[in-house]
Design an enzyme around this catalytic site. Structure first.
Site, PDB file in Angstrom:
ATOM      1  N   HIS A 130     -34.448  25.669  35.187  1.00 34.84           N
ATOM      2  CA  HIS A 130     -34.827  23.956  35.070  1.00 34.84           C
ATOM      3  C   HIS A 130     -35.909  23.519  35.780  1.00 34.84           C
ATOM      4  O   HIS A 130     -36.933  23.026  35.536  1.00 34.84           O
ATOM      5  CB  HIS A 130     -33.710  23.205  35.004  1.00 34.84           C
ATOM      6  N   ASP A 188     -10.857  -6.307   1.232  1.00 31.27           N
ATOM      7  CA  ASP A 188     -10.495  -4.855   0.497  1.00 31.27           C
ATOM      8  C   ASP A 188     -11.215  -4.664  -0.696  1.00 31.27           C
ATOM      9  O   ASP A 188     -11.615  -3.588  -0.934  1.00 31.27           O
ATOM     10  CB  ASP A 188      -8.824  -4.838   0.194  1.00 31.27           C
ATOM     11  N   HIS A 239       0.931  -1.345   0.076  1.00 31.59           N
ATOM     12  CA  HIS A 239       0.110  -0.048  -0.071  1.00 31.59           C
ATOM     13  C   HIS A 239       0.728   1.264  -0.009  1.00 31.59           C
ATOM     14  O   HIS A 239       0.418   2.275  -0.544  1.00 31.59           O
ATOM     15  CB  HIS A 239      -0.846  -0.111   1.096  1.00 31.59           C
ATOM     16  N   HIS A 263      -6.269  -4.650   9.907  1.00 33.68           N
ATOM     17  CA  HIS A 263      -6.560  -5.557   9.722  1.00 33.68           C
ATOM     18  C   HIS A 263      -5.798  -6.967  10.314  1.00 33.68           C
ATOM     19  O   HIS A 263      -4.635  -6.905  10.477  1.00 33.68           O
ATOM     20  CB  HIS A 263      -6.048  -6.139   8.044  1.00 33.68           C
TER      21      HIS A 263
END
Length: 429
Positions: free
Chosen positions: A412, A352, A253, A319
């Site tokens: 609140h 892949d 890669h 992986h």
């Protein structure tokens, strides 16, 4: 105790390289934000020698690209997308809306709402990453995203026909021949001709990954991504040839892609190191793979399966190829990984390119806290509440008022108290 037969670069060297990338990307993003289309065009010409009249492909240009591919190529792309789409549809079916009455008269629920607009980046500089179009565009469309745009850099002076075909078949609404940080910036920030998106997905080089990191918050992203990583977990039930093949298959890669062998067999470890060197003599992509292996490859020998699991979870690889007598042991015990490939019959390349699981996965130890891209990443799980009766409003209001006062939130508390007064009848305070 784990023993290293080979180590990769230390963290300090990696951090120094990352710092240079950060500064470059920051300047490019600022330029695109300030000057829009003009900056995008200048950057495209500078980095890719590409400045067409229109970066967006017309229907005629898409058809022209498709005509350059033979029937088998088109069928192969369709087959891969069918696998990805099928698995994404099965995943989508597991994500359901919810509505439940939690107390008498109190209804809570959630809806899974698709992101409105997504930009998909498909790398194409060093290698035309056709499969990335399947993983991002197909999955986004299955999730129900209404607007999906896609960018890929020019390849040898023009759009890569196979990438264009994959984007088109996947369902991209607009296809741009535009690469690098300028593409990510244009999609995320918008320009005069490109409407901004809500989310950016897809892998890329270090600069693309850094651009996504810096843009996160202004837009959503799939995940923080670094160079491709692979971890091969093996025992002596397999041989050195298959281990070396699986390591180099991912090392190619790029020069910073870690490839790690984790084994409980020192014999297999040493044989694999020798086999890697043999395969590097004949591998066409050896120039990239050798640098990755030399600088980032590691070989670790453990004593037991338990120790191998501990090391694998520490590494938290993108992986993980498991080739042992009992691969399910690692499926059951491991917690930190992007994707598992169990047994020698499968491999990372299947994932892949074609088998159906998504290949956009966490790197740089992000697998400790996230999985990879999947149909759920494109969905926002948004809650709602409904109170059906006066009694339920008063009941919840009483508890809410006291709890707000406990925290010092007077405003609140008054929101709750007014409901008690309006809907509580005689019991109202």
């Amino acid at each position: 105790m784990p023993r290293y037969l080979k180590r990769g670069q230390d963290a300090g060297a990696v951090a120094a390289a990352d710092a240079k990338v950060r500064a470059t990307v920051e300047a490019i993003l600022a330029d695109v934000e300030a000057r829009g289309d003009a900056a995008v065009r200048e950057l495209s010409e500078k980095f890719d020698n590409w400045s067409p009249q229109n970066f967006r492909l017309s229907p005629q240009e898409i058809e022209s690209a498709l005509s350059k591919l033979d029937a088998r190529d088109l069928d192969d792309i369709r087959f891969a997308q069918a696998q990805v789409r099928n698995f994404a549809e099965k995943q989508r079916a597991t994500i359901t809306d919810l509505e439940v009455e939690t107390l008498p008269g109190v209804v809570l629920g959630h809806r899974n709402i698709p992101v409105n607009a997504v930009g998909c980046y498909v790398p194409g500089g060093k290698y035309p990453m056709v499969a990335s179009a399947h993983m991002s565009i197909v999955t986004a469309k299955v999730a129900g995203v209404s607007r999906v745009i896609a960018c890929a850099p020019p390849f040898k002076g023009g759009p890569h026909p196979a990438i264009v075909a994959a984007m088109h078949f996947a369902g991209a609404d607009d296809i741009y021949v535009l690469g690098g940080v300028q593409a990510v910036a244009a999609m995320a920030l918008g320009t005069e001709t490109i409407a901004p998106v809500d989310m950016i997905v897809g892998p890329g080089n270090a600069f693309v990954a850094e651009a996504k990191r810096q843009l996160y918050g202004r837009v959503g992203i799939d995940l923080f991504a670094g160079p491709t990583e692979t971890l091969v977990i093996a025992d002596d039930s397999v041989d050195a040839e298959i281990c070396a093949t699986d390591l180099l298959g991912q090392a190619e890669h790029g020069p910073t892609s870690p490839a790690v062998l984790l084994t409980n067999s020192e014999k297999l470890a040493r044989e694999t190191v020798a086999e890697v060197e043999r395969q590097l003599q004949v591998l066409p992509t050896a120039e990239l793979a050798r640098k990755a292996w030399t600088d980032f490859g590691e070989v670790i020998v453990c004593d037991t399966y338990e120790e191998m699991v501990q090391e694998a979870d520490r590494i938290a690889s993108e992986h993980v190829q498991v080739m042992t007598r009992d691969p399910d042991y690692f499926l059951e015990k491991m917690t930190n990984y992007g994707a598992l490939f169990l047994g020698s019959r499968t491999n990372v390349a299947f994932g892949d390119k074609v088998i159906g699981t998504n290949h956009t996965l966490p790197t740089k130890k992000a697998a400790r806290y996230t999985g990879g891209l999947w149909v759920g990443k494109f969905l926002k799980t948004c809650t709602y509440q409904r109170v059906l009766t006066d009694e339920a409003s008063a009941l919840v209001g009483e508890y809410c008022a006291r709890l707000c006062e406990l925290e010092g939130f007077s405003g609140h508390a008054e929101q709750a108290k007014i409901r008690v007064r309006r809907f509580g009848g005689r019991n109202a305070a």
